[in-house]
Design a protein around this motif. Structure first.
Motif, PDB file in Angstrom:
ATOM      1  N   TYR A  14       2.216  13.238   8.640  1.00 46.15           N
ATOM      2  CA  TYR A  14       1.044  12.761   7.907  1.00 46.15           C
ATOM      3  C   TYR A  14       1.371  11.348   7.412  1.00 46.15           C
ATOM      4  O   TYR A  14       1.356  11.073   6.220  1.00 46.15           O
ATOM      5  CB  TYR A  14       0.725  13.672   6.724  1.00 46.15           C
ATOM      6  N   ARG A  15       1.689  10.469   8.345  1.00 50.96           N
ATOM      7  CA  ARG A  15       2.193   9.143   7.995  1.00 50.96           C
ATOM      8  C   ARG A  15       1.174   8.281   7.258  1.00 50.96           C
ATOM      9  O   ARG A  15       1.536   7.518   6.375  1.00 50.96           O
ATOM     10  CB  ARG A  15       2.694   8.450   9.254  1.00 50.96           C
ATOM     11  N   HIS A  16      -0.081   8.389   7.636  1.00 53.10           N
ATOM     12  CA  HIS A  16      -1.090   7.571   6.959  1.00 53.10           C
ATOM     13  C   HIS A  16      -1.298   8.049   5.524  1.00 53.10           C
ATOM     14  O   HIS A  16      -1.455   7.248   4.614  1.00 53.10           O
ATOM     15  CB  HIS A  16      -2.402   7.579   7.747  1.00 53.10           C
ATOM     16  N   THR A  17      -1.262   9.354   5.333  1.00 51.44           N
ATOM     17  CA  THR A  17      -1.363   9.901   3.983  1.00 51.44           C
ATOM     18  C   THR A  17      -0.168   9.437   3.155  1.00 51.44           C
ATOM     19  O   THR A  17      -0.312   9.058   1.991  1.00 51.44           O
ATOM     20  CB  THR A  17      -1.430  11.439   4.026  1.00 51.44           C
ATOM     21  N   ALA A  18       1.004   9.449   3.767  1.00 58.26           N
ATOM     22  CA  ALA A  18       2.217   8.978   3.076  1.00 58.26           C
ATOM     23  C   ALA A  18       2.089   7.507   2.716  1.00 58.26           C
ATOM     24  O   ALA A  18       2.510   7.091   1.625  1.00 58.26           O
ATOM     25  CB  ALA A  18       3.452   9.211   3.951  1.00 58.26           C
ATOM     26  N   SER A  19       1.497   6.702   3.597  1.00 55.66           N
ATOM     27  CA  SER A  19       1.358   5.271   3.296  1.00 55.66           C
ATOM     28  C   SER A  19       0.389   5.043   2.145  1.00 55.66           C
ATOM     29  O   SER A  19       0.595   4.153   1.327  1.00 55.66           O
ATOM     30  CB  SER A  19       0.934   4.482   4.537  1.00 55.66           C
ATOM     31  N   VAL A  20      -0.660   5.862   2.063  1.00 51.31           N
ATOM     32  CA  VAL A  20      -1.598   5.747   0.936  1.00 51.31           C
ATOM     33  C   VAL A  20      -0.902   6.172  -0.354  1.00 51.31           C
ATOM     34  O   VAL A  20      -1.043   5.515  -1.385  1.00 51.31           O
ATOM     35  CB  VAL A  20      -2.880   6.570   1.191  1.00 51.31           C
ATOM     36  N   LEU A  21      -0.130   7.263  -0.311  1.00 52.93           N
ATOM     37  CA  LEU A  21       0.628   7.707  -1.491  1.00 52.93           C
ATOM     38  C   LEU A  21       1.545   6.591  -1.978  1.00 52.93           C
ATOM     39  O   LEU A  21       1.587   6.288  -3.173  1.00 52.93           O
ATOM     40  CB  LEU A  21       1.455   8.953  -1.169  1.00 52.93           C
ATOM     41  N   THR A  22       2.269   5.974  -1.063  1.00 49.26           N
ATOM     42  CA  THR A  22       3.203   4.909  -1.426  1.00 49.26           C
ATOM     43  C   THR A  22       2.465   3.739  -2.064  1.00 49.26           C
ATOM     44  O   THR A  22       2.874   3.235  -3.107  1.00 49.26           O
ATOM     45  CB  THR A  22       3.979   4.432  -0.187  1.00 49.26           C
ATOM     46  N   ALA A  23       1.347   3.340  -1.460  1.00 49.94           N
ATOM     47  CA  ALA A  23       0.586   2.199  -1.987  1.00 49.94           C
ATOM     48  C   ALA A  23      -0.029   2.516  -3.340  1.00 49.94           C
ATOM     49  O   ALA A  23       0.040   1.713  -4.267  1.00 49.94           O
ATOM     50  CB  ALA A  23      -0.508   1.814  -0.993  1.00 49.94           C
ATOM     51  N   GLU A  24      -0.615   3.686  -3.477  1.00 51.78           N
ATOM     52  CA  GLU A  24      -1.323   4.021  -4.710  1.00 51.78           C
ATOM     53  C   GLU A  24      -0.375   4.299  -5.873  1.00 51.78           C
ATOM     54  O   GLU A  24      -0.653   3.955  -7.014  1.00 51.78           O
ATOM     55  CB  GLU A  24      -2.227   5.231  -4.474  1.00 51.78           C
ATOM     56  N   SER A  25       0.765   4.913  -5.593  1.00 55.79           N
ATOM     57  CA  SER A  25       1.670   5.329  -6.665  1.00 55.79           C
ATOM     58  C   SER A  25       2.614   4.222  -7.122  1.00 55.79           C
ATOM     59  O   SER A  25       3.197   4.315  -8.184  1.00 55.79           O
ATOM     60  CB  SER A  25       2.500   6.527  -6.205  1.00 55.79           C
ATOM     61  N   GLY A  26       2.793   3.197  -6.272  1.00 56.55           N
ATOM     62  CA  GLY A  26       3.763   2.171  -6.601  1.00 56.55           C
ATOM     63  C   GLY A  26       5.178   2.580  -6.222  1.00 56.55           C
ATOM     64  O   GLY A  26       6.151   1.955  -6.628  1.00 56.55           O
TER      65      GLY A  26
END
Length: 153
Positions: A66-78
């Motif tokens: 779920y790489r795209h979900t992981a990238s959103v998590l990384t961006a949103e969470s800092g």
């Protein structure tokens, strides 16, 4: 000559059969989120607990592709772009692993431990974590057991 509708259907079917359509949709969602994310709004500092939790979730997401979900998590969470070292994460969680457990995310091992625990003493008592002040103030219940008698009552 094909109509526009037939052409759209053919392109969609081709992208879907190649497994690209889902990736494109996820990437578009991530880009829309990024465009809408208001950088002027300060995020609360990333607490140690949130850093570890986010890393457990990221490891799980990437394992399941779920790489795209992981990238959103990384961006949103800092969360830092570079994942934490797994051994560091295991040490922080006070987890000891065997060879077979290293092939799956730590979250699987933690879940397996609690689901298959032979402890007959009952449920695990969880204590509230040290949340950032803003997050604790925003929560109605806050960390901890809440009002009423505590676990020793």
């Amino acid at each position: 000559m094909a109509t526009i509708t037939e052409l759209k259907c053919a392109v969609r079917d081709t992208l879907e059969s190649r497994g690209v359509l889902g990736q494109l949709k996820a990437r578009i969602r991530a880009e829309v989120f990024s465009a809408l994310d208001d950088q002027r709004e300060a995020r609360p500092p990333l607490s140690h607990e949130n850093l570890l939790i986010n890393e457990l979730i990221r490891e799980y997401l990437e394992f399941n592709q779920y790489r795209h979900t992981a990238s959103v998590l990384t961006a949103e969470s800092g969360q830092p772009d570079v994942p934490l070292d797994r051994q560091f994460l295991a040490n922080e969680l006070k987890v000891t692993e065997d060879a077979s457990s290293k092939s799956v995310p730590l979250l699987y091992g933690l879940m397996c431990h609690f689901v298959n625990s032979s402890d007959t003493g009952g449920k695990v008592f969880l204590r509230g974590a040290s949340l950032p002040a803003a997050a604790a103030a925003a929560s109605n219940t806050g960390p901890g057991p809440g009002p009423g008698p505590g676990p020793d009552a």
